[in-house]
Design an enzyme around this catalytic site. Structure first.
Site, mmCIF file in Angstrom:
data_model
loop_
_atom_site.group_PDB
_atom_site.id
_atom_site.type_symbol
_atom_site.label_atom_id
_atom_site.label_comp_id
_atom_site.label_asym_id
_atom_site.label_seq_id
_atom_site.Cartn_x
_atom_site.Cartn_y
_atom_site.Cartn_z
ATOM 1 N N LYS A 1 1.177 6.642 -12.933
ATOM 2 C CA LYS A 1 0.002 7.427 -12.521
ATOM 3 C C LYS A 1 -0.653 8.408 -13.210
ATOM 4 O O LYS A 1 -1.984 8.558 -13.407
ATOM 5 C CB LYS A 1 0.524 8.270 -11.190
ATOM 6 C CG LYS A 1 0.699 7.291 -9.882
ATOM 7 C CD LYS A 1 0.871 7.992 -8.361
ATOM 8 C CE LYS A 1 1.178 7.032 -7.482
ATOM 9 N NZ LYS A 1 1.559 7.952 -5.999
ATOM 10 N N LYS B 1 1.927 -5.484 -7.950
ATOM 11 C CA LYS B 1 1.814 -5.354 -6.455
ATOM 12 C C LYS B 1 0.615 -5.245 -6.175
ATOM 13 O O LYS B 1 -0.249 -4.600 -6.727
ATOM 14 C CB LYS B 1 3.013 -4.230 -6.210
ATOM 15 C CG LYS B 1 2.490 -2.918 -6.618
ATOM 16 C CD LYS B 1 3.189 -1.519 -6.092
ATOM 17 C CE LYS B 1 2.595 -0.215 -6.715
ATOM 18 N NZ LYS B 1 3.352 0.902 -6.303
ATOM 19 N N LYS C 1 -3.952 0.365 -3.918
ATOM 20 C CA LYS C 1 -5.130 0.535 -3.836
ATOM 21 C C LYS C 1 -5.806 0.727 -5.081
ATOM 22 O O LYS C 1 -7.130 0.685 -5.079
ATOM 23 C CB LYS C 1 -5.167 1.848 -2.846
ATOM 24 C CG LYS C 1 -4.442 3.146 -3.667
ATOM 25 C CD LYS C 1 -4.914 4.294 -3.020
ATOM 26 C CE LYS C 1 -4.199 5.478 -3.734
ATOM 27 N NZ LYS C 1 -3.285 6.149 -3.165
HETATM 28 P P1 TYM Z 1 2.608 4.985 -0.191
HETATM 29 O O1 TYM Z 1 1.602 5.959 0.696
HETATM 30 O O2 TYM Z 1 2.216 4.778 -1.594
HETATM 31 O O3 TYM Z 1 2.829 3.620 0.425
HETATM 32 C C1 TYM Z 1 3.307 3.595 1.959
HETATM 33 C C2 TYM Z 1 4.450 2.616 1.886
HETATM 34 O O4 TYM Z 1 3.963 1.398 1.734
HETATM 35 C C3 TYM Z 1 4.805 0.575 0.665
HETATM 36 N N1 TYM Z 1 3.998 -0.234 -0.263
HETATM 37 C C4 TYM Z 1 4.405 -1.581 -0.468
HETATM 38 N N2 TYM Z 1 5.454 -2.190 0.081
HETATM 39 C C5 TYM Z 1 5.422 -3.578 -0.347
HETATM 40 N N3 TYM Z 1 4.321 -4.066 -1.281
HETATM 41 C C6 TYM Z 1 3.494 -3.368 -1.691
HETATM 42 N N4 TYM Z 1 2.516 -4.064 -2.347
HETATM 43 C C7 TYM Z 1 3.408 -2.078 -1.319
HETATM 44 N N5 TYM Z 1 2.496 -0.861 -1.612
HETATM 45 C C8 TYM Z 1 2.958 0.036 -0.769
HETATM 46 C C9 TYM Z 1 5.477 1.763 -0.066
HETATM 47 O O5 TYM Z 1 6.688 1.458 -0.892
HETATM 48 C C10 TYM Z 1 5.958 2.757 0.810
HETATM 49 O O6 TYM Z 1 6.900 2.520 1.669
HETATM 50 N N6 TYM Z 1 5.840 8.637 -1.900
HETATM 51 C C11 TYM Z 1 5.609 7.604 -0.885
HETATM 52 C C12 TYM Z 1 5.297 8.473 0.474
HETATM 53 C C13 TYM Z 1 6.486 9.378 1.020
HETATM 54 C C14 TYM Z 1 7.549 8.865 1.615
HETATM 55 C C15 TYM Z 1 8.401 10.204 1.842
HETATM 56 C C16 TYM Z 1 8.605 7.776 1.779
HETATM 57 C C17 TYM Z 1 6.451 10.548 0.682
HETATM 58 N N7 TYM Z 1 7.724 11.211 1.482
HETATM 59 C C18 TYM Z 1 9.886 10.105 2.344
HETATM 60 C C19 TYM Z 1 9.677 7.659 2.292
HETATM 61 C C20 TYM Z 1 10.124 8.841 2.565
HETATM 62 C C21 TYM Z 1 4.129 6.905 -0.955
HETATM 63 O O7 TYM Z 1 3.518 7.437 -1.926
HETATM 64 O O8 TYM Z 1 3.979 5.718 -0.252
#
Ligand code: TYM
Length: 332
Positions: free
Chosen positions: A112, A195, A198
């Site tokens: 990032k 993957k 966005k």
């Molecule tokens: P975020 O908002 O980027 O994504 C949310 C969830 O979607 C999953 N994901 C995917 N899974 C499969 N294939 C893909 N292409 C794909 N793109 C996204 C992510 O793995 C995620 O589970 N840091 C985290 C948010 C967070 C969190 C937490 C998660 C904050 N605190 C505590 C678990 C526990 C994030 O940015 O997810």
């Protein structure tokens, strides 16, 4: 009941298919069997610049999409991260327990910050995984349902929980990642070696759940495949076709071998047409339900207020124990 906790960022507006298949779908299933806490992570969102009005609107939009996807406030605790101040408070303690080198090894920061230029990236972006550690440990979660890209953050959580417990005595549950193999990583439709995200290089590869259904169908039909003609799952040599098979398999509940048999002798076009139809049937009601929640912000906000109250009662207890263990003088 074992406890699960997970979060999703509100920043993109619409969730994409990777978010849904990799995470949210499991959240919906787990609320039946687990004590489930799910949150919209607005504190994480401001690690990169946000327009305040948009952030507020996107936070509601994220909650509306989670409800539209099937989260039931009677079965799970749904809340907004900033409504529970203990997240930021425990994050500070965790910051002080994390090595600088250890934090530097988090690959998401590298990815990032590279996009923004490392000097411009905020310190918040650097400590982002440590806030996530606090999110998880506050609720003493046993499992964390996420996609593959979050595995490293759950590993960090385990390390810090063990470190704290070792230094100050048993305090935190050491959580395990809950990552389903089939949907751990959904790929970009235009470049099936990366993957779905966005920040995709072309919007054509990204299926936004709130896109017009017509757009979704078009994106599916123009998905990149290969020059072979056989519809067969082979992630290494046929990543595009394999990704489409995965998505179709999960959305229809048909196993991949059954799909391979059904498409024997058929062309890629047939697979894409069927998947486009399945996708349209999925996103159309999803979009409508999301709009219904948005049209009634009072109900939405009251769901979030109740969620925050339930979340706080758990979080406050963990934070109090942590402060006590660390040696902070109680405020009398
Ligand atoms: P975020 O908002 O980027 O994504 C949310 C969830 O979607 C999953 N994901 C995917 N899974 C499969 N294939 C893909 N292409 C794909 N793109 C996204 C992510 O793995 C995620 O589970 N840091 C985290 C948010 C967070 C969190 C937490 C998660 C904050 N605190 C505590 C678990 C526990 C994030 O940015 O997810």
């Amino acid at each position: 009941r074992p406890r699960v906790l997970s979060g999703i960022q509100p920043t993109a507006g619409s969730f994409h298919l990777g978010n849904y298949l990799g995470a949210v779908r499991q959240w919906v299933a787990l609320q039946e069997s687990h004590d489930a806490f799910y949150m919209v992570v607005d504190l994480h969102a401001i690690t990169v610049p946000q327009d305040p009005k948009e952030l507020r609107a996107n936070t509601r939009l994220a909650a509306a999409q989670l409800l539209a996807a099937g989260l039931d406030p009677e079965r799970c605790t749904l809340f907004v991260q900033s409504h529970v101040p203990e997240h930021a408070q425990l994050a500070w303690v965790m910051n002080c327990l994390t090595g600088f080198g250890e934090a530097s090894r988090m690959t998401q920061f590298k990815d990032k910050s590279a996009k923004q230029g490392a000097d411009r990236a905020s310190v918040g972006l650097f400590t982002y995984p440590i806030l996530q550690v606090a999110d998880i440990l506050l609720y003493q979660a046993n499992q964390v349902p996420v996609g593959e890209d979050q595995r490293q953050h759950v590993e960090l959580t385990r390390d810090l929980a063990e470190r704290f417990n070792h230094r100050y005595g048993p305090t935190f549950t050491v959580p395990a990642p809950y990552i389903l193999k089939e949907t751990a990583k959904i790929y970009d439709l235009q470049d099936p070696t990366v993957k779905m995200s966005k920040s995709a290089s072309t919007p054509k590869g990204l299926i936004n759940l709130l896109d017009e259904p017509k757009t979704t169908a078009k994106k599916v039909k123009s998905a990149v495949t290969d020059t072979d003609t056989v519809i067969r799952y082979d992630a290494e040599n046929k990543p595009g076709v394999s990704n489409l098979l995965t998505i179709l398999s999960v959305l229809t509940g048909t196993s991949i071998p059954d799909l391979e048999r059904a498409y024997e002798g058929k062309m890629y076009g047939a697979l894409k047409t069927d998947l486009a139809e399945v996708m349209v049937d999925f996103v159309t009601p999803f979009k409508n339900r999301t709009q219904e929640y948005l049209d009634d912000p009072e109900t939405l906000d009251s769901i979030l207020a109740k969620g925050a109250e339930k979340a706080r009662s758990v979080a406050a207890e963990t934070l109090a124990q942590t402060y006590e263990k660390v040696g902070f003088l109680p405020a009398k």
